[in-house]
Design a protein around this motif. Structure first.
Motif, PDB file in Angstrom:
ATOM      1  N   LEU A   1      23.569   8.065  -1.882  1.00  0.00           N
ATOM      2  CA  LEU A   1      23.392   7.817  -3.307  1.00  0.00           C
ATOM      3  C   LEU A   1      23.062   9.106  -4.048  1.00  0.00           C
ATOM      4  N   VAL A   2      22.248   9.954  -3.448  1.00  0.00           N
ATOM      5  CA  VAL A   2      21.887  11.222  -4.091  1.00  0.00           C
ATOM      6  C   VAL A   2      23.130  12.102  -4.245  1.00  0.00           C
ATOM      7  N   LYS A   3      23.975  12.124  -3.218  1.00  0.00           N
ATOM      8  CA  LYS A   3      25.229  12.897  -3.295  1.00  0.00           C
ATOM      9  C   LYS A   3      26.135  12.335  -4.393  1.00  0.00           C
ATOM     10  N   TYR A   4      26.206  11.012  -4.461  1.00  0.00           N
ATOM     11  CA  TYR A   4      27.052  10.376  -5.472  1.00  0.00           C
ATOM     12  C   TYR A   4      26.524  10.688  -6.881  1.00  0.00           C
ATOM     13  N   SER A   5      25.186  10.765  -6.982  1.00  0.00           N
ATOM     14  CA  SER A   5      24.582  11.100  -8.274  1.00  0.00           C
ATOM     15  C   SER A   5      25.009  12.497  -8.732  1.00  0.00           C
ATOM     16  N   LYS A   6      25.035  13.457  -7.815  1.00  0.00           N
ATOM     17  CA  LYS A   6      25.473  14.800  -8.196  1.00  0.00           C
ATOM     18  C   LYS A   6      26.942  14.791  -8.601  1.00  0.00           C
TER      19      LYS A   6
ATOM     20  N   SER B   1      16.227  18.356 -10.351  1.00  0.00           N
ATOM     21  CA  SER B   1      15.473  17.719 -11.433  1.00  0.00           C
ATOM     22  C   SER B   1      16.390  17.082 -12.459  1.00  0.00           C
ATOM     23  N   PHE B   2      17.531  17.736 -12.739  1.00  0.00           N
ATOM     24  CA  PHE B   2      18.467  17.175 -13.714  1.00  0.00           C
ATOM     25  C   PHE B   2      19.179  15.941 -13.142  1.00  0.00           C
ATOM     26  N   VAL B   3      19.689  16.102 -11.944  1.00  0.00           N
ATOM     27  CA  VAL B   3      20.464  15.016 -11.343  1.00  0.00           C
ATOM     28  C   VAL B   3      19.602  13.777 -11.143  1.00  0.00           C
TER      29      VAL B   3
ATOM     30  N   LYS C   1      17.442   8.154 -11.731  1.00  0.00           N
ATOM     31  CA  LYS C   1      16.329   7.223 -11.536  1.00  0.00           C
ATOM     32  C   LYS C   1      16.494   5.919 -12.306  1.00  0.00           C
ATOM     33  N   ASN C   2      17.302   5.945 -13.402  1.00  0.00           N
ATOM     34  CA  ASN C   2      17.510   4.726 -14.176  1.00  0.00           C
ATOM     35  C   ASN C   2      18.759   3.958 -13.757  1.00  0.00           C
TER      36      ASN C   2
ATOM     37  N   PRO D   1      22.147  17.939  -4.242  1.00  0.00           N
ATOM     38  CA  PRO D   1      21.915  18.927  -5.298  1.00  0.00           C
ATOM     39  C   PRO D   1      21.036  20.083  -4.807  1.00  0.00           C
ATOM     40  N   THR D   2      21.231  21.229  -5.385  1.00  0.00           N
ATOM     41  CA  THR D   2      20.378  22.374  -5.078  1.00  0.00           C
ATOM     42  C   THR D   2      19.011  22.140  -5.707  1.00  0.00           C
ATOM     43  N   ALA D   3      18.080  23.028  -5.393  1.00  0.00           N
ATOM     44  CA  ALA D   3      16.733  22.886  -5.954  1.00  0.00           C
ATOM     45  C   ALA D   3      16.756  22.933  -7.469  1.00  0.00           C
ATOM     46  N   GLN D   4      17.668  23.763  -8.043  1.00  0.00           N
ATOM     47  CA  GLN D   4      17.768  23.875  -9.488  1.00  0.00           C
ATOM     48  C   GLN D   4      18.391  22.623 -10.101  1.00  0.00           C
TER      49      GLN D   4
END
Length: 801
Positions: free
Chosen positions: A509-514, A534-536, A541-542, A528-531
């Motif tokens: 899911l995190v990969k799909y979010s990016k 926070s944006f992704v 989260k919603n 996502p990278t560390a930078q």
């Protein structure tokens, strides 16, 4: 003055049985009715066989997983490789099928091509939106559907391995309500709702759908087991009663034998209900075993009655001696058989404990049924006719027994050479036995649902769930970048293992979010990278708020501390399973330091594999216990260590031969085949007891002359041993009618073991008795036992002698 005659135990029992016939029949009838009333408590198991003790570490880990994430075996998959699926009419029907199924209360969630969502960025709201992947209004346009299909296969790596594979196979994932997975409601839904809808779709659209998943497999497997219980009972009753009739050529004798074993079967189900046990693949075999084991009891008692009547023509004396002459011997043979099953009660497996207890109780109960009902029945019947006694001197049986006697008399050296040769050859074969065990290995290979299992194994690497949980030991520790990257690294290892499918976890899911953050570009399907994080994640989260049935909610604990990775396994044996497990643990220990993370491997596939190993480790203990228990019975009977040695050798040899055959023919040790040895040993030793019990009596008759006593024993008991062995061989052979590989192996191997056991007890046993007692026997070699194995002749007969 008349001498007072001492009445023996079995004479006392015979007196009660023959004088209180009506009362005893009434008691049996009342007890049968009582047990029949317990049938209402009988129900079939709705869970897989758990072969491990409840407090075993593997079970504790599995139960901890279930407590955190719920039942993991709730996935049903429907797949097809037919290109017609993306044509307007068929796709419309497919959408309707999925919609109809989704309306069922038993379904918790369906993930399918027709209803999946696309994760899409909304810059104005700084969030992701879940929008339909397919516009249903355009789905009647075939070009549109083909374009959608192309996009699915090329731009949605998130669904790769879940809904499609690179070879073009499409599947839907149906998640059952976890509360019904282990209940009768699951069976009713699968058989009465799910399958009819699938069959109707296949017929209407001429598309071959493949269906699998643990709830579906378990339901159809259980249905097959229930069908086979009836088949085995019917086949066992038919073949054993037919053989009985062919031996005795008497409708009356056959009738009472059939009646006795039918009552025994009724009692079996009654005891299962009384103890509130479930019908499992093992307890389901017991009614047939009762028939197979009960008929030999009837043969011994009927044969003894007819032998006695043929000797002196006195019906009353013949009926009494059915009980007094073979009562103890028959009791002990049934006790040894029960001991063979009873050894399973010393294991910590609840499944085997229940099997061993129910089988043992019913075998002993069946003995008393036979011992009581046969004399009572014949007391009301006319005396045997001449044609009923012809089997005592039938030509083919006489030829067989003469061949046995000839070899024992003149070819003892050859018998020993053959026995030693068989032992050596079989021992070499036994060293080649491999272990095996998987959830699907013993399932019917010709069943359509098994072919569907093979389809999904080929296309998606299996349907057997394997679960990995990662405890970060801190709340919200799962979403830390370092944890996500470690999970991703472990998943890359899983993907490289050919026996495992593509894993599912929060990482997906995190990969799909990016990817969604970068406007759906599949090149960005990565962590996502560390930078970027926070944006992704602020967008992500919603996303889950748009649905109350988000599949990914099942892959992180509510406090964010524990992550779950689900993969699926091919149908592999215990050896390959161990290799997969070792490879996983090697990587887990490398990337998840134990002081920072607690990682567990679990899932039904792993629990079953560990259960198989556990049973194999307990096989030797169980068999040794059976040998010890039966040896103690022999000592109790004969109070002679020499007789214990003589009795064990002919019964251990068939077990070695069977093990050798398993090694040479590639039949592995697995949960179904490891039962063979204790059961076969308990049955085979029955012939030994009958032979040695008769031998002891013949010694007293023939002034302790061994050779004369041995051949008199062969003549007196050899026929019954032959008859009962034929019945047992044929009876266990009926299990080879099964569609389950394990049941076929169980029946076939026990039948072969008993065949060798008969030859060993008829030929090797008397040879050993003659060799180990070369000198003239005397009463010191046979110390008076604690109980009489065979009652002494009555005073009238002794006087005439």
């Amino acid at each position: 003055m008349k001498k007072k005659i001492k009445v023996g135990f079995w004479e006392f029992i015979a007196g009660i049985v023959l004088r209180r016939r009506i009362t005893i029949l009434a008691i049996i009838a009342v007890f049968t009715i009582f047990l029949a009333l317990q049938w209402k408590n009988i129900h079939f198991t709705y869970t897989e066989a758990n072969l491990l003790p409840d407090d075993h570490e593997v079970n504790l880990e599995y139960n901890a997983f279930l407590k955190e994430f719920g039942e993991e075996g709730n996935l049903i998959v429907i797949g097809s490789k037919d290109e017609k699926l993306f044509t307007p009419k068929v796709f419309e029907n497919w959408t309707k099928l999925m919609s109809d199924l989704n309306k069922q209360s038993e379904i918790d969630l369906i993930v399918s091509v027709d209803n999946i969502k696309r994760l899409q960025k909304n810059d104005s709201l700084q969030t992701f939106e879940l929008v339909p992947f397919i516009d249903q209004k355009k789905s009647k346009d075939e070009k549109y559907l083909q374009a959608v299909k192309k996009e699915l296969f090329t731009k949605t790596p998130f669904y790769d391995g879940l809904l499609y594979n690179k070879s073009g196979t499409i599947r839907s994932a149906l998640y059952l309500d976890k509360k019904i997975v282990n209940t009768p409601q699951r069976k009713d839904f699968i058989l009465n709702t799910f399958i009819p809808k699938i069959e109707a779709f296949k017929k209407e659209n001429n598309i071959d759908l493949k269906v699998s998943g643990m709830p579906y497999i378990r339901t159809l497997n259980a249905k097959n087991i229930l069908n086979e219980i009836s088949l085995f009972i019917g086949a066992a009753l038919f073949i054993t009663s037919l053989i009985f009739y062919l031996f005795f050529r008497s409708h009356r004798a056959t009738l009472i034998s059939v009646l006795i074993v039918v009552i025994g079967v009724m009692w079996t189900f009654g005891f299962i209900g009384l103890f509130n046990y479930e019908i499992t693949i093992l307890t389901g075999l017991i009614p047939s075993l009762v028939i197979v084991i009960g008929i030999p009891n009837c043969i011994f008692l009927t044969n003894k009655y007819q032998q006695e009547y043929a000797t002196h023509g006195n019906k009353a004396r013949a009926l009494q001696r059915v009980i007094t002459k073979v009562g103890t011997a028959t009791l002990l043979t049934n006790l040894t058989t029960a001991a063979g099953f009873g050894t399973f009660m010393i294991t910590n497996s609840q499944l085997l404990k229940e099997f061993g207890l129910i089988a043992s109780i019913n075998i002993v109960a069946l003995f008393f049924l036979c011992l009581i009902l046969i004399p009572i029945y014949y007391s009301y019947q006319p005396v045997p006719k001449a044609k009923h006694l012809e089997h005592l001197n039938r030509e083919y049986t006489q030829k067989f027994m003469n061949w046995i006697s000839k070899n024992v008399r003149y070819n003892r050296t050859k018998v020993y050479i053959v026995a030693v040769s068989l032992f050596v050859i079989s021992f070499i074969g036994a060293l080649q036995i491999k272990t095996s065990g998987s959830l699907t290995e013993d399932m019917p290979k010709k069943a359509p649902f098994f072919k569907d299992i093979q389809f999904f194994e080929k296309e998606f690497n299996g349907v057997m769930p394997l679960e990995i949980t990662i405890d970060t030991k801190r709340k919200k520790g799962v979403m830390k970048s370092s944890t996500l990257r470690k999970i991703d690294e472990l998943e890359k290892t899983i993907i490289k293992i050919p026996e495992l499918s593509k894993p599912i976890s929060i990482v997906s899911l995190v990969k799909y979010s990016k990817q969604a953050f970068y406007n759906g570009n599949p090149e960005y399907y990565e962590l996502p990278t560390a930078q970027e994080k926070s944006f992704v994640l602020s967008y992500a989260k919603n996303a889950s708020k748009n649905t109350d049935k988000d599949i990914m909610k099942s892959y992180v604990s509510s406090d964010g501390q524990i992550a779950r990775i689900t993969t699926f396994m091919k149908d592999i044996d215990t050896g390959n399973m161990s290799k997969v497990e070792d490879e996983l643990w090697k990587k887990i220990n490398e990337i998840f330091p134990p002081d920072q993370y607690k990682v567990s491997l679990t899932g039904k596939a792993l629990v079953f594999e560990k259960g198989t190993k556990y049973l194999l480790n307990n096989l030797v203990t169980s068999l040794l216990f059976a040998v010890l228990l039966i040896s103690l019975l022999m000592i109790f009977m004969f109070r002679s260590f020499k007789m214990v040695v003589v009795s064990l050798i002919p019964n251990l040899l068939p077990l070695i031969i069977t093990a050798g055959l398993m090694g040479y023919f590639g039949i592995p040790l697995k949960p179904s085949t490891i039962l063979i040895f204790s059961i076969a040993f308990g049955l085979s030793v029955d012939d030994t007891i009958h032979f040695l019990a008769q031998y002891r009596q013949e010694l007293t008759k023939h002034n302790w002359k061994i050779k004369k006593s041995v051949f008199a024993t062969l003549k007196e008991s050899g026929m019954s041993m032959f008859y009962t062995s034929v019945v047992l061989f044929s009876g266990f052979s009926i299990f080879m009618l099964s569609s389950f590989g394990g049941t076929v192996a169980l029946g076939g191997l026990i039948a072969v073991t008993l065949l060798f056991g008969m030859l060993s007890n008829l030929m090797l046993l008397p040879c050993l008795v003659l060799t180990l007692n070369k000198r003239l026997a005397n009463e010191q070699e046979f110390i008076q036992p604690k109980i009489d194995i065979l009652e002494h002749e009555d005073s009238e007969e002794n006087t005439s002698n």
